[in-house]
Design a protein around this motif. Sequence first.
Motif, short mmCIF file in Angstrom:
data_model
loop_
_atom_site.label_atom_id
_atom_site.label_comp_id
_atom_site.label_asym_id
_atom_site.label_seq_id
_atom_site.Cartn_x
_atom_site.Cartn_y
_atom_site.Cartn_z
N GLU A 110 -8.74 -9.70 2.66
CA GLU A 110 -9.23 -8.37 3.08
C GLU A 110 -8.47 -7.22 2.43
O GLU A 110 -8.97 -6.10 2.36
N GLN A 111 -7.25 -7.50 1.93
CA GLN A 111 -6.49 -6.46 1.23
C GLN A 111 -7.00 -6.23 -0.18
O GLN A 111 -6.63 -5.27 -0.83
N HIS A 140 -1.05 -5.38 -1.92
CA HIS A 140 -2.42 -4.86 -2.04
C HIS A 140 -2.66 -4.08 -3.33
O HIS A 140 -3.79 -3.87 -3.72
N ASN A 141 -1.58 -3.66 -4.01
CA ASN A 141 -1.77 -2.90 -5.24
C ASN A 141 -0.96 -3.51 -6.39
O ASN A 141 -0.27 -2.81 -7.13
N PHE A 142 -1.07 -4.83 -6.53
CA PHE A 142 -0.24 -5.52 -7.52
C PHE A 142 -0.63 -5.14 -8.96
O PHE A 142 0.18 -5.24 -9.86
N GLU A 143 -1.89 -4.70 -9.16
CA GLU A 143 -2.31 -4.32 -10.51
C GLU A 143 -1.52 -3.11 -11.02
O GLU A 143 -1.16 -3.04 -12.19
N ASP A 144 -1.23 -2.16 -10.12
CA ASP A 144 -0.39 -1.00 -10.46
C ASP A 144 1.01 -1.45 -10.82
O ASP A 144 1.64 -0.91 -11.73
N GLN A 145 1.52 -2.44 -10.08
CA GLN A 145 2.86 -2.96 -10.35
C GLN A 145 2.92 -3.62 -11.73
O GLN A 145 3.91 -3.46 -12.44
N ILE A 146 1.84 -4.34 -12.10
CA ILE A 146 1.77 -4.96 -13.43
C ILE A 146 1.84 -3.88 -14.50
O ILE A 146 2.57 -4.00 -15.49
N ASP A 183 -5.11 10.43 -1.65
CA ASP A 183 -4.35 10.24 -0.40
C ASP A 183 -3.82 8.81 -0.32
O ASP A 183 -2.72 8.56 0.17
N GLU A 184 -4.64 7.86 -0.82
CA GLU A 184 -4.27 6.44 -0.79
C GLU A 184 -3.04 6.18 -1.66
O GLU A 184 -2.11 5.47 -1.25
N GLN A 185 -3.01 6.79 -2.86
CA GLN A 185 -1.84 6.64 -3.75
C GLN A 185 -0.59 7.23 -3.12
O GLN A 185 0.48 6.63 -3.14
N ALA A 186 -0.75 8.46 -2.55
CA ALA A 186 0.38 9.12 -1.92
C ALA A 186 0.93 8.29 -0.76
O ALA A 186 2.15 8.17 -0.58
N LYS A 187 0.03 7.67 0.01
CA LYS A 187 0.43 6.82 1.13
C LYS A 187 1.24 5.63 0.63
O LYS A 187 2.27 5.27 1.20
N GLU A 188 0.77 5.05 -0.47
CA GLU A 188 1.48 3.88 -1.02
C GLU A 188 2.87 4.25 -1.55
O GLU A 188 3.84 3.53 -1.35
#
Length: 394
Positions: free
Chosen positions: A329-330, A293-299, A27-32
Motif C-alpha cells: 500500500e506504500q 515509501h520513497n526509495f526511488e528518490d534515495q536511489i 506538501d508531500e515532499q516537504a513532509k518527507e
Amino acid sequence: MKQKFYDTAVKQERAVLVGVITQGETDEQAKEYLEELEFLVATAGAETVKTFTQKLQKPDRATFVGSGRLEDIKAYVTAEEIDMVVFDDELTPSQLRNIENELQVKILDRNNLILDIFAGRAQSAQAKSQVELAQLQYLLPRLTRLWTHLERQKGGIGMRGPGESQIETDRRLILNKISLLKDKLKQIDRQNETQRKNRTQMIRVALVGYTNVGKSTIMNMISKSEVFAENKLFATLDTTVRKVVIENVPFLLSDTVGFIRKLPHQLVECFKSTLDEVREADILVHVVDISHHNFEDQIRTVNETLKDIGAIDKKVITVFNKIDAFLPEQHQLEEQQDPLTLHDFKNSWMAKNNSPAIFISATKKENLEEFRTLLYEEVKEIHTARYPYDQLLY
C-alpha cells in the motif's frame, strides 16, 4: 537526618522542527524531508514535539520563515518550554542571529545537526579529524553570534572594540586549527593509499547506499564480521574493509558511510578521502531499502553523490533489502490502481534496469545464498579477466 536523593539522569531535549515549502516543492515532499529531519533529531538523542511549516517562494532573508510565523513558533516554544528549534535547511549567519535573538533558545540547522551526529559517531582518528574540520569550517562564518554578550557592555574610554579583537583572535585560532587538521588528514590519506596499494591484488567490492538501508548488516552477513549496525542514521562512519572468500575466490568487501539528501558541503569535501574506497572499487553493491515509501528518490540521491565523487561508471549490483518490511500500500502509483506487490516490483523496469538486481532481507536471512552466488559470479568474472592464470580458479 533525612537523606536527599537527586535524579542524575540526563533529561531528553525537546525539539521543534521548522521547514519552508518553496516554489516547485510539494506538501508531500516537504513532509518527507521533515520526517527525515525528525529521524536525525532522534538519532542525535532528542524528542520532536511539534513541526512548523511555511509556504514561501524562497526562505525569508532575515528570519527564514517570516516574522509572523516566527512569532507563532516563539509563542509555542515559550508556552511548552522547548529546548531547541531545528531548521530543515542551512541558515545564514544573519538568519541564525535574528532567530536566536527572537526565540532565546538553542537554534540548529540541518547541517549543524548532521555535524553533531557525525561528531558523536566518529571512532577513528581519520573520522574524528574529518568531522572536526567540517565543524570548524561551518563555525568560521558564524563566529560573530558567539560574542553577542559584548554588545551589552557600556561604551566609553577603554571599552571600545573588545568584541572585534576577540573575534579576530578566535578566527585566527580556528584558521590555524583548520590548517593543522588538513595536514593531519593528508598524512592519514598517504598511509591509507599505501594500505590500498598493498591490497591491489584482490578484487574490491564496496557497499554503498542511502543511510540506514542495511549496509552494515549485509557486511556482517557476508564477511562474518562484527560491524556496528543499528536502526539509526549514520550508524557507520568509518570505512571497514574485510577479506571475504566465496568458494575459491577471495575479494575485499568495504562498508562505507551512508549518503543523505542535503548532506552538508563541508562533510562531502572532508569525507572524500574516506570515499576513496568507493572510487577505487571494482564493483559497487548499491543497497536500497525497498520498504521505504520513497526509495526511488534515495536511489537518485546516491547516484548523484557517486557522480560527485567520480564513481558513477562502476559495475553495480543493486540489492533491494528489507523485503520482509515491504508494504504494497506504500507503493501505490495512483489511487485507482492496485498497490504494487513485491512480485510486481521484481518484474518491473526497476529490477530490469538496475541489472543485475536481487531482492533480500539481511535481518531475516532471506535470499542471502542467491546474493552470495550473484556476488561470486560478478567477482569471478573480473578476477578471471585480470588474473587469467590464477591457480585459485582451477
